[in-house]
Design a protein around this motif. Structure first.
Motif, mmCIF file in Angstrom:
data_model
loop_
_atom_site.group_PDB
_atom_site.id
_atom_site.type_symbol
_atom_site.label_atom_id
_atom_site.label_comp_id
_atom_site.label_asym_id
_atom_site.label_seq_id
_atom_site.Cartn_x
_atom_site.Cartn_y
_atom_site.Cartn_z
ATOM 1 N N ARG A 19 20.237 15.200 -64.197
ATOM 2 C CA ARG A 19 19.508 15.044 -65.109
ATOM 3 C C ARG A 19 18.229 14.386 -64.664
ATOM 4 O O ARG A 19 17.244 14.426 -65.460
ATOM 5 C CB ARG A 19 19.940 14.419 -66.755
ATOM 6 C CG ARG A 19 20.740 12.867 -66.442
ATOM 7 C CD ARG A 19 21.274 12.324 -66.988
ATOM 8 N NE ARG A 19 21.453 10.731 -66.702
ATOM 9 C CZ ARG A 19 22.515 10.462 -65.912
ATOM 10 N NH1 ARG A 19 23.277 11.146 -64.932
ATOM 11 N NH2 ARG A 19 22.695 8.886 -65.899
ATOM 12 N N LYS A 20 18.398 13.505 -63.732
ATOM 13 C CA LYS A 20 17.628 12.143 -63.223
ATOM 14 C C LYS A 20 15.847 13.381 -62.690
ATOM 15 O O LYS A 20 15.252 13.152 -62.706
ATOM 16 C CB LYS A 20 17.560 11.928 -62.210
ATOM 17 C CG LYS A 20 18.425 10.780 -62.961
ATOM 18 C CD LYS A 20 18.455 9.722 -63.659
ATOM 19 C CE LYS A 20 18.645 8.551 -64.448
ATOM 20 N NZ LYS A 20 17.943 7.935 -65.348
ATOM 21 N N LEU A 21 16.456 14.516 -62.758
ATOM 22 C CA LEU A 21 15.573 15.607 -61.865
ATOM 23 C C LEU A 21 14.809 16.096 -62.738
ATOM 24 O O LEU A 21 13.602 17.131 -63.216
ATOM 25 C CB LEU A 21 15.871 17.506 -61.115
ATOM 26 C CG LEU A 21 16.716 17.092 -59.942
ATOM 27 C CD1 LEU A 21 17.346 17.975 -59.392
ATOM 28 C CD2 LEU A 21 15.894 15.833 -58.730
ATOM 29 N N LEU A 22 14.707 15.738 -64.391
ATOM 30 C CA LEU A 22 14.101 16.842 -65.708
ATOM 31 C C LEU A 22 12.780 15.839 -65.602
ATOM 32 O O LEU A 22 13.102 14.332 -65.801
ATOM 33 C CB LEU A 22 14.653 16.759 -66.406
ATOM 34 C CG LEU A 22 14.966 17.443 -67.332
ATOM 35 C CD1 LEU A 22 14.587 19.273 -66.483
ATOM 36 C CD2 LEU A 22 15.548 18.047 -68.502
ATOM 37 N N ASP A 23 12.159 16.383 -66.193
ATOM 38 C CA ASP A 23 10.491 15.278 -66.800
ATOM 39 C C ASP A 23 9.827 16.110 -67.849
ATOM 40 O O ASP A 23 10.600 16.909 -68.872
ATOM 41 C CB ASP A 23 9.244 15.031 -66.076
ATOM 42 C CG ASP A 23 10.162 14.104 -65.178
ATOM 43 O OD1 ASP A 23 10.608 13.214 -64.955
ATOM 44 O OD2 ASP A 23 10.286 15.125 -63.887
ATOM 45 N N GLY A 24 9.234 14.611 -68.796
ATOM 46 C CA GLY A 24 8.661 15.770 -70.103
ATOM 47 C C GLY A 24 8.228 16.371 -69.495
ATOM 48 O O GLY A 24 6.546 16.130 -68.822
ATOM 49 N N GLY A 25 7.024 17.672 -70.060
ATOM 50 C CA GLY A 25 6.648 18.637 -69.506
ATOM 51 C C GLY A 25 6.847 19.991 -68.775
ATOM 52 O O GLY A 25 6.430 20.799 -68.646
#
Length: 488
Positions: A98-104
């Protein structure tokens, strides 16, 4: 990479590749439109038919709200937005990523269609697939790009970050469909005419010039398709229209872009009165489709697009505003001096037109047909049989802005050649430098009585979509290059 690529995101891409995760996979997912899913979910009080089903959505994450064991993320795609819920207990294997995910980021999510405790429709994720990693962070707080220059330059961000932006362009697409359907229903045939012209014609404007190497000739990007469309009337096609991209080498303003869209149509056995009928019917139909009725709100005011529209004579409006007749040359030149309009044109009619523009146009509320334009500024229009000083021509105005121009077409080849020759003799850089003899030859074969009209599609959409600037209805308006802009 550009300065927009964030170091933290670049590091995440490096980590993903090191772990064998492709941040830009070649395949997407089979997803459903989120608007349909939101409708089919119903509410907590009245559950919809698909509540509890496993569904797949795909789109852009508009931020992440992390509550430790639960993450909420709004997801946007072409039909709308839906919330995605990411729970540790449902995603045990994926959760460390999940920490690899970002807004956008662009993702595909499969999960159960449900609601939150507050009743918001949510897809409770069971699978998450990264479809494309965003290296550039989205605009702050998801209020969109607030700087207008940035909005136009980065329309690819503005479309999903700006409230209501994408809807303007959906309306634009619907408007073009309505225009085509209406005209085809009236028996018109859509045609395509050249974009590269060997001669100027069809309007008064400065052209863009290009060079054709094989033929070793200069060509002009079209300023209007008019003369080619009327050649088709001579050819017996009788009812034709074209939605064309036109080009005029002019300044930028809220109403002007060098590249713009025009609707032009021509009908044999018709005149400018028939063009009024078409204008009224088309405008009313567009208002009903795009605005839900004939009441159109623009810049804080309401305009009725219900037919019929008001009509006023050009000559009367000119005299009311300026206290002199349109053809009283000494008085008009004196009036121009009062208005600080430079008398730089040896051509009187151009000066007279400038006076009208300065004193009348901005006051025209509309929708209003201004009729009976002088012959001197209407080189392609047929003169009135009642008053040879004026033509059977109108322009349509809304909110002080001209949206269209139409007339009974001049089909007398001798008179047309005489007017062309007058234009050439004027040496005005916005008029043709030579007579279009091929068009004269076409008229010599005989063109039937004909009505023609051109409508500025972009300006009309400004009104129908309540947008301040023509740039707001163009996906990619003409902009000054950033390097040049930064050097000022």
């Amino acid at each position: 990479m550009t300065e927009l690529a964030h170091p933290d995101r670049l590091e995440k891409v490096r980590r993903m590749r090191a772990e064998g995760i492709d941040p830009y996979p070649p395949r997407g997912v089979e997803a459903e439109p989120v608007a349909e899913l939101v409708a089919a979910a119903g509410s907590r009080e009245e559950p919809g038919p698909r509540l509890g089903e496993t569904v797949t959505v795909a789109g852009r994450l508009l931020g992440l709200r992390d509550f430790g064991k639960l993450i909420f993320a709004p997801l946007a795609e072409r039909s709308g937005r839906i919330q995605v819920g990411l729970e540790r207990d449902r995603l045990a294997q994926w959760w460390p990523r999940r920490k690899l995910l970002d807004g956008g980021d662009l993702v595909g999510v499969t999960g159960e269609l449900g609601h939150t405790q507050k009743g918001e429709v949510t897809v409770w994720a069971q699978e998450v697939h990264l479809l494309s990693k965003a290296l550039a962070p989205p605009p702050e707080k998801w209020h969109g790009l607030t700087d207008k220059e940035q909005r136009y330059r980065r329309r690819y961000v503005d479309l999903w970050a700006g409230e209501g932006v994408a809807e303007v362009f959906r309306k634009r697409s619907r408007a073009l469909s309505v225009i085509r359907a209406y005209l085809e229903g009236e028996g018109y045939l859509e045609v395509e005419t050249p974009t590269l012209h060997p001669l100027l014609g069809g309007a008064a404007a400065r052209p863009f010039v290009t060079r054709h190497n094989a033929l070793s000739i200069d060509l002009y990007l079209r300023i209007a398709p008019e003369l080619y469309l009327k050649r088709l009337i001579v050819g017996g096609m009788e009812r034709v229209f074209e939605v064309s991209r036109n080009f005029r080498n002019e300044g930028l303003s809220a109403r002007h872009n060098p590249e713009f869209t025009m609707l032009e149509l021509y009908e044999a056995q018709a005149d400018y009165r028939r063009m009024m009928e078409i204008t009224e019917q088309l405008f009313e139909r567009l208002a009903r489709e795009l605005c839900g009725g004939t009441a159109v709100s623009y810049r804080g005011r309401e305009y009725s697009f219900a037919a019929p529209f008001e009509r006023r004579a050009y000559t009367e409006l000119f005299e009311e505003a300026n206290g002199c007749a349109f053809d009283d040359e000494p008085a008009v030149r004196a009036r121009a001096k009062e208005l600080s309009i430079e008398d730089e044109h040896s051509d009187y009619w151009k000066l007279m037109s400038d006076v009208f523009d300065a004193t009348v146009e901005g006051e025209l509320d509309g929708p209003l047909f201004v009729t009976g334009y002088p012959v001197g500024i209407s080189p392609l229009s047929k003169a009135s049989t009642e008053d040879p000083r004026i033509t059977e021509r109108f322009e349509i105005f809304v909110a002080g802005m001209e949206l269209g121009n139409a007339f009974t077409e001049l089909n007398d080849p001798q008179e047309q050649q005489r007017r062309f020759e007058e234009q050439v003799a004027s040496l005005d850089p916005e008029t043709p430098g030579e007579v279009d003899l091929d068009y004269i030859q076409a008229l010599e074969y005989g063109m039937p009585p004909c009505g023609g009209m051109g409508i500025g599609v972009d300006r009309l959409l400004m009104v129908l979509c309540d947008q301040e600037s023509i740039r707001d209805v163009l996906l990619f308006p003409t902009m000054k290059p950033l390097v040049a802009a930064d050097s000022d």
